[in-house]
Motif scaffolding. Structure first.
Motif, PDB file in Angstrom:
ATOM      1  N   GLY A  34       4.120  47.632  30.881  1.00  0.00           N
ATOM      2  CA  GLY A  34       4.114  48.588  31.800  1.00  0.00           C
ATOM      3  C   GLY A  34       5.023  49.598  31.667  1.00  0.00           C
ATOM      4  N   GLY A  75       5.460  43.055  35.051  1.00  0.00           N
ATOM      5  CA  GLY A  75       4.858  43.996  35.846  1.00  0.00           C
ATOM      6  C   GLY A  75       3.644  43.513  36.632  1.00  0.00           C
ATOM      7  N   SER A  76       2.973  44.447  37.484  1.00  0.00           N
ATOM      8  CA  SER A  76       1.808  44.007  38.158  1.00  0.00           C
ATOM      9  C   SER A  76       0.760  44.527  37.261  1.00  0.00           C
ATOM     10  CB  SER A  76       1.794  44.667  39.569  1.00  0.00           C
ATOM     11  OG  SER A  76       2.109  46.087  39.662  1.00  0.00           O
ATOM     12  N   LEU A 122      14.347  45.494  32.234  1.00  0.00           N
ATOM     13  CA  LEU A 122      14.373  46.697  30.970  1.00  0.00           C
ATOM     14  C   LEU A 122      15.115  46.065  29.923  1.00  0.00           C
ATOM     15  CD1 LEU A 122      17.331  48.305  31.402  1.00  0.00           C
ATOM     16  CD2 LEU A 122      16.643  48.302  33.707  1.00  0.00           C
TER      17      LEU A 122
HETATM   18  C1  5RP Z   1       9.843  45.975  34.524  1.00  0.00           C
HETATM   19  C2  5RP Z   1       8.828  47.161  34.043  1.00  0.00           C
HETATM   20  C3  5RP Z   1       7.342  47.427  34.492  1.00  0.00           C
HETATM   21  O1  5RP Z   1       6.747  47.536  33.453  1.00  0.00           O
HETATM   22  C4  5RP Z   1       7.395  48.429  35.412  1.00  0.00           C
HETATM   23  O2  5RP Z   1       8.282  48.491  36.424  1.00  0.00           O
HETATM   24  C5  5RP Z   1       5.929  48.817  35.717  1.00  0.00           C
HETATM   25  O3  5RP Z   1       5.525  47.739  36.675  1.00  0.00           O
HETATM   26  P1  5RP Z   1       4.218  47.630  37.396  1.00  0.00           P
HETATM   27  O4  5RP Z   1       3.101  47.664  36.332  1.00  0.00           O
HETATM   28  O5  5RP Z   1       4.402  46.596  38.424  1.00  0.00           O
HETATM   29  O6  5RP Z   1       4.059  49.038  38.106  1.00  0.00           O
HETATM   30  O7  5RP Z   1       9.551  48.165  33.455  1.00  0.00           O
HETATM   31  O8  5RP Z   1      11.107  45.959  34.262  1.00  0.00           O
END
Ligand code: 5RP
Length: 231
Positions: A86, A31-32, A104
């Protein structure tokens, strides 16, 4: 100094890397927000840190490779010392919704193999009741997906098949790193997440869902005025 969302992600992710020590096997989330931790780990490696990372997605593997983070798999390194990941939504009990980045399944497998899990988020992810600010991602196999969706909808009411666009602008179902589809499930809140996690995973065709209960050791939250923690 006021921090915007991007600053909040960066300070939370960089704070988490302070827990990384030489010799560790580190689970690399997706994730970002985690992106900033990967950049920081890349710098720390240049300064002498000695770790191996186990990525939770093909996307993270690509970023980590660009940062020259040595990578391994659960086959060679089945026990992970520390994972930094994240989340899309976190509640006061450290329960999480994950899977906004479609990773996930691998994230939960790596979480399960981890001795310690740090979750890095900006303040917008903190929620009073899980499932009120973010739809719950559920990974399902492609075979018979409409029937699986019907069963999933009995639990959540309504779900949508996650789509993605080609460069030409055509929409088609998003395919995960595991070759599956994602349903985004619209709840009016998930007051007892451990029950919904089990109920969804009991449906044939469901591979895994994005509810993470009792997995995070600490949430590191970037806020407009600095860092705060939930643990
Ligand atoms: C990916 C995730 C990420 O951790 C979650 O979507 C958070 O991402 P971001 O930091 O871009 O908001 O679970 O499957």
């Amino acid at each position: 100094m006021y921090m915007n969302t991007e600053d909040q992600k960066k300070i939370a992710a960089e704070k988490a890397t302070e827990n990384v020590q030489s010799g560790m096997v580190v689970g690399l989330g997706t994730g970002s927000t985690v992106y900033y931790a990967l950049l920081k780990l890349g710098k720390m490696l240049q300064e002498g840190l000695d770790i191996v990372g186990v990525p939770t997605s093909a996307g993270t593997e690509k970023i980590a490779t660009a940062q020259q983070i040595p990578l391994a798999t659960l086959t060679t390194h089945p026990s992970i010392d520390l994972t930094i990941d994240g989340a899309d939504e976190v509640d006061a009990y450290l329960n999480l919704i994950k899977g906004g980045g479609a990773a996930l399944v691998r994230e939960k497998i790596i979480a399960n193999a981890s001795k310690k899990i740090l979750i890095v988020v900006d303040e917008s992810k903190v929620s009073r009741v899980l499932g009120t600010t973010f739809p719950l991602p559920v990974e399902i196999v492609q075979f018979g997906w409409e029937s699986t969706q019907t069963e999933v909808n009995r639990i959540c009411g309504k779900s949508t098949l996650r789509l993605t666009s080609t460069e030409a602008g055509n929409r088609h179902p998003l395919i995960t790193d595991n070759g599956n589809y994602i349903l985004d499930c619209h709840f009016d809140g998930i007051p007892v997440p451990q029950e919904i996690e089990l109920q969804l995973n009991n449906i044939p065709g469901v591979v895994e869902n994005g509810i993470f209960v009792n997995r995070a050791d600490k949430i590191i939250i970037g806020t407009p005025s600095g860092i705060r923690y939930m643990e």
